[in-house]
Design a protein around this motif. Structure first.
Motif, mmCIF file in Angstrom:
data_model
loop_
_atom_site.group_PDB
_atom_site.id
_atom_site.type_symbol
_atom_site.label_atom_id
_atom_site.label_comp_id
_atom_site.label_asym_id
_atom_site.label_seq_id
_atom_site.Cartn_x
_atom_site.Cartn_y
_atom_site.Cartn_z
ATOM 1 N N ASP A 133 0.832 -1.202 0.000
ATOM 2 C CA ASP A 133 0.000 0.000 0.000
ATOM 3 C C ASP A 133 0.868 1.253 0.000
ATOM 4 O OD1 ASP A 133 -2.874 -1.142 0.508
ATOM 5 O OD2 ASP A 133 -1.552 -2.183 1.889
ATOM 6 N N MET A 134 1.953 1.222 0.768
ATOM 7 C CA MET A 134 2.840 2.384 0.797
ATOM 8 C C MET A 134 3.586 2.533 -0.530
ATOM 9 S SD MET A 134 4.196 2.560 4.747
ATOM 10 C CE MET A 134 4.398 0.798 5.057
ATOM 11 N N ALA A 135 3.883 1.410 -1.190
ATOM 12 C CA ALA A 135 4.479 1.489 -2.526
ATOM 13 C C ALA A 135 3.502 2.107 -3.524
ATOM 14 C CB ALA A 135 4.907 0.099 -2.990
ATOM 15 N N ALA A 136 2.216 1.799 -3.361
ATOM 16 C CA ALA A 136 1.196 2.419 -4.219
ATOM 17 C C ALA A 136 1.143 3.923 -3.990
ATOM 18 C CB ALA A 136 -0.164 1.787 -3.955
ATOM 19 N N ASP A 137 1.329 4.347 -2.739
ATOM 20 C CA ASP A 137 1.391 5.789 -2.461
ATOM 21 C C ASP A 137 2.578 6.427 -3.182
ATOM 22 O OD1 ASP A 137 -0.801 5.457 -0.782
ATOM 23 O OD2 ASP A 137 0.416 5.308 1.037
ATOM 24 N N ALA A 138 3.733 5.743 -3.156
ATOM 25 C CA ALA A 138 4.910 6.268 -3.873
ATOM 26 C C ALA A 138 4.625 6.374 -5.366
ATOM 27 C CB ALA A 138 6.115 5.366 -3.613
ATOM 28 N N ALA A 139 3.932 5.375 -5.908
ATOM 29 C CA ALA A 139 3.556 5.427 -7.329
ATOM 30 C C ALA A 139 2.627 6.603 -7.602
ATOM 31 C CB ALA A 139 2.897 4.112 -7.741
ATOM 32 N N ASP A 140 1.768 6.928 -6.634
ATOM 33 C CA ASP A 140 0.876 8.071 -6.794
ATOM 34 C C ASP A 140 1.652 9.385 -6.818
ATOM 35 O OD1 ASP A 140 -1.350 6.459 -6.921
ATOM 36 O OD2 ASP A 140 -1.965 6.794 -4.842
ATOM 37 N N VAL A 141 2.739 9.464 -6.062
ATOM 38 C CA VAL A 141 3.580 10.659 -6.106
ATOM 39 C C VAL A 141 4.181 10.812 -7.503
ATOM 40 C CG1 VAL A 141 5.671 11.760 -5.207
ATOM 41 C CG2 VAL A 141 4.100 10.600 -3.633
ATOM 42 N N ILE A 142 4.701 9.727 -8.038
ATOM 43 C CA ILE A 142 5.295 9.759 -9.377
ATOM 44 C C ILE A 142 4.256 10.206 -10.401
ATOM 45 C CG2 ILE A 142 6.365 8.368 -11.190
ATOM 46 C CD1 ILE A 142 7.462 6.547 -8.929
ATOM 47 N N LEU A 200 8.647 -3.744 -8.147
ATOM 48 C CA LEU A 200 7.899 -4.920 -8.585
ATOM 49 C C LEU A 200 6.554 -4.544 -9.193
ATOM 50 C CD1 LEU A 200 8.562 -7.367 -5.592
ATOM 51 C CD2 LEU A 200 9.675 -7.366 -7.836
ATOM 52 N N ASP A 201 5.891 -3.564 -8.594
ATOM 53 C CA ASP A 201 4.517 -3.238 -9.004
ATOM 54 C C ASP A 201 4.436 -2.166 -10.080
ATOM 55 O OD1 ASP A 201 3.693 -5.070 -7.152
ATOM 56 O OD2 ASP A 201 3.104 -3.600 -5.634
ATOM 57 N N ALA A 202 5.462 -1.330 -10.179
ATOM 58 C CA ALA A 202 5.449 -0.239 -11.171
ATOM 59 C C ALA A 202 6.790 -0.214 -11.896
ATOM 60 C CB ALA A 202 5.166 1.095 -10.496
ATOM 61 N N ARG A 203 7.168 -1.363 -12.429
ATOM 62 C CA ARG A 203 8.473 -1.509 -13.086
ATOM 63 C C ARG A 203 8.711 -0.433 -14.140
ATOM 64 N NH1 ARG A 203 12.378 -0.809 -14.980
ATOM 65 N NH2 ARG A 203 13.835 -2.122 -16.135
ATOM 66 N N GLU A 204 7.656 -0.070 -14.862
ATOM 67 C CA GLU A 204 7.811 0.880 -15.954
ATOM 68 C C GLU A 204 8.169 2.282 -15.470
ATOM 69 O OE1 GLU A 204 3.710 1.361 -14.408
ATOM 70 O OE2 GLU A 204 5.056 -0.337 -14.814
ATOM 71 N N LEU A 263 11.196 -10.806 -6.737
ATOM 72 C CA LEU A 263 12.429 -10.013 -6.732
ATOM 73 C C LEU A 263 13.565 -10.767 -7.413
ATOM 74 C CD1 LEU A 263 12.962 -7.173 -5.576
ATOM 75 C CD2 LEU A 263 13.957 -8.273 -3.567
ATOM 76 N N ARG A 264 13.545 -12.073 -7.343
ATOM 77 C CA ARG A 264 14.583 -12.882 -7.996
ATOM 78 C C ARG A 264 14.530 -12.780 -9.514
ATOM 79 N NH1 ARG A 264 13.072 -16.320 -3.553
ATOM 80 N NH2 ARG A 264 14.832 -16.496 -2.092
ATOM 81 N N ARG A 265 13.445 -12.247 -10.027
ATOM 82 C CA ARG A 265 13.317 -12.067 -11.480
ATOM 83 C C ARG A 265 13.313 -10.589 -11.872
ATOM 84 N NH1 ARG A 265 9.315 -15.707 -10.056
ATOM 85 N NH2 ARG A 265 7.658 -14.185 -10.411
ATOM 86 N N SER A 266 13.644 -9.715 -10.941
ATOM 87 C CA SER A 266 13.598 -8.277 -11.208
ATOM 88 C C SER A 266 14.713 -7.872 -12.162
ATOM 89 C CB SER A 266 13.735 -7.484 -9.911
ATOM 90 O OG SER A 266 13.867 -6.101 -10.181
ATOM 91 N N PRO A 267 14.385 -7.096 -13.200
ATOM 92 C CA PRO A 267 15.412 -6.623 -14.136
ATOM 93 C C PRO A 267 16.027 -5.284 -13.745
ATOM 94 C CG PRO A 267 13.262 -6.048 -14.988
ATOM 95 C CD PRO A 267 13.024 -6.746 -13.663
ATOM 96 N N VAL A 268 15.618 -4.709 -12.631
ATOM 97 C CA VAL A 268 16.021 -3.337 -12.280
ATOM 98 C C VAL A 268 17.452 -3.324 -11.759
ATOM 99 C CG1 VAL A 268 15.506 -1.326 -10.853
ATOM 100 C CG2 VAL A 268 13.637 -2.722 -11.758
ATOM 101 N N ARG A 269 18.271 -2.437 -12.311
ATOM 102 C CA ARG A 269 19.629 -2.253 -11.796
ATOM 103 C C ARG A 269 19.552 -1.692 -10.386
ATOM 104 N NH1 ARG A 269 24.032 -2.101 -15.132
ATOM 105 N NH2 ARG A 269 25.069 -2.067 -13.112
ATOM 106 N N THR A 270 20.295 -2.325 -9.471
ATOM 107 C CA THR A 270 20.140 -2.024 -8.057
ATOM 108 C C THR A 270 21.491 -1.868 -7.373
ATOM 109 O OG1 THR A 270 18.083 -3.315 -7.994
ATOM 110 C CG2 THR A 270 19.126 -2.819 -5.878
ATOM 111 N N LEU A 271 21.631 -0.793 -6.612
ATOM 112 C CA LEU A 271 22.777 -0.581 -5.737
ATOM 113 C C LEU A 271 22.318 -0.812 -4.304
ATOM 114 C CD1 LEU A 271 25.668 0.394 -5.068
ATOM 115 C CD2 LEU A 271 24.770 2.739 -5.091
ATOM 116 N N ILE A 272 22.992 -1.705 -3.599
ATOM 117 C CA ILE A 272 22.683 -1.998 -2.202
ATOM 118 C C ILE A 272 23.824 -1.446 -1.362
ATOM 119 C CG2 ILE A 272 22.195 -3.814 -0.519
ATOM 120 C CD1 ILE A 272 21.594 -5.617 -3.066
ATOM 121 N N ILE A 273 23.487 -0.628 -0.382
ATOM 122 C CA ILE A 273 24.488 -0.022 0.502
ATOM 123 C C ILE A 273 24.152 -0.405 1.935
ATOM 124 C CG2 ILE A 273 25.608 2.097 1.256
ATOM 125 C CD1 ILE A 273 24.700 3.398 -1.363
#
Length: 326
Positions: free
Chosen positions: A127-136, A161-165, A261-271
């Motif tokens: 739900d909070m990810a959907a809120d972030a998508a609403d900001v975008i 995962l939900d708004a890959r595009e 997530l194991r199939r995610s194509p998004v380039r990711t930096l983990i710190i």
């Protein structure tokens, strides 16, 4: 592929070309040098009167946000019991030199006021990810680079995962993967982070920072927080904190999100901070194994609140990653 630590790499075409043919991924140990908790003289956006918190309409109600800087859009998602004011102002200022920075309040926090009935069992990370998508969507942004810290890193993963595009890249700071491989917060740390009152602040500083940084953090943390004119985000309601706790508990049991997530194509930096007492760096190592296109950097002598401990160096590290993938 692993970009080498910022302290050892110049951001040149030659360096990045070398990285593109480097050996398979492995965790790099990064040193950002001395803590930058006190005495910084660099720009901070909250000293500009034009930088103000506004609202954009989301499906769950108004969402408070601030927007500043120039360049490609960078969306920052904050963590547990945190408002948009919990970002380090110098960290934001360094990012804003190269990006249009967007920070916002999660559901029920600050100026993000939920509609009635949204504190129930269905209020989770998704739900909070959907809120972030609403900001975008509300700010009419096509694609954004996303930075998530702590619980915000969980939200950022779900957003990808939900708004890959909509997601160009992910930077995940001091966070954890979904599913049973994660190492959750201990009850003792959770109790400290949930505490309030006169004695809460020193206890919270002691879990957010390594022992050698606590004194400076206690002295400079509040003054270095992002404080746009007219914005007051505290206190966070107990009902929101309780719901965020439940959301994270659900995240640590979400095997379906882990599989996706194991199939995610998004380039990711983990710190990760090598001395993180909130979310152990074992979480970052699990994330690196889980996300196909992930890079992991573990920062020496760093705790959970890296953006306060190393605001300029961390911002530069993120900028180098975002510039490289573009």
């Amino acid at each position: 592929m692993k970009p080498m630590p910022l302290a050892r790499v110049v951001s040149s075409c030659f360096a990045f070309a070398w990285l593109s043919i480097a050996s398979p991924a492995f965790a790099d140990d990064v040193s950002f040098g001395a803590s930058q908790l006190c005495g910084l003289q660099s720009a901070r956006p909250d000293r500009n009167a034009a930088v103000q918190v506004k609202t954009v309409q989301g499906r769950n109600g108004p969402i408070g946000y601030a927007r500043f800087g120039q360049g490609t859009p960078l969306l920052l998602i904050t963590g547990y019991r945190a408002t948009l004011g919990e970002w380090n102002a110098y960290f934001l200022g360094a990012l804003a030199k190269h990006h249009e920075v967007i920070v916002f309040d999660n559901r029920g926090v600050g100026r993000s006021t939920p509609m009635a009935g949204h504190y129930g069992p269905g209020y989770g990370i998704r739900d909070m990810a959907a809120d972030a998508a609403d900001v975008i969507a509300g700010l009419k942004l096509a694609r954004v680079d996303v930075v998530g810290w702590s619980m915000g890193g969980m939200i950022a993963q779900q957003l990808a995962l939900d708004a890959r595009e909509k997601v160009e890249s992910l930077t995940l700071i001091a966070t954890a993967p979904p599913g049973p491989e994660a190492v959750p917060l201990t009850p003792e740390v959770q109790q400290v982070l949930s505490s309030s009152g006169a004695d809460a602040f020193p206890k919270i500083m002691a879990v957010l920072f390594p022992a050698d940084a606590v004194a400076d953090a206690s002295k400079c943390f509040v003054g270095d927080m992002f404080a746009p004119r007219g914005y007051k985000g505290r206190p966070v309601p107990d009902a929101v904190a309780d719901q965020q706790n439940r959301a994270m508990s659900q995240w640590f049991a979400d095997s379906a999100a882990a599989d996706r997530l194991r199939r995610s194509p998004v380039r990711t930096l983990i710190i990760a901070g090598a001395n993180d007492d909130v979310l152990a760096d074992a979480n970052a190592r699990h994330l690196e194994q889980m996300i196909p296109r992930a890079t992991l950097d573990v920062v020496a002598d760093a705790g959970h609140a890296l953006m306060f401990q190393y605001p300029i160096e961390l911002a530069g590290h993120i900028q180098a990653f975002v510039r490289y993938i573009r």
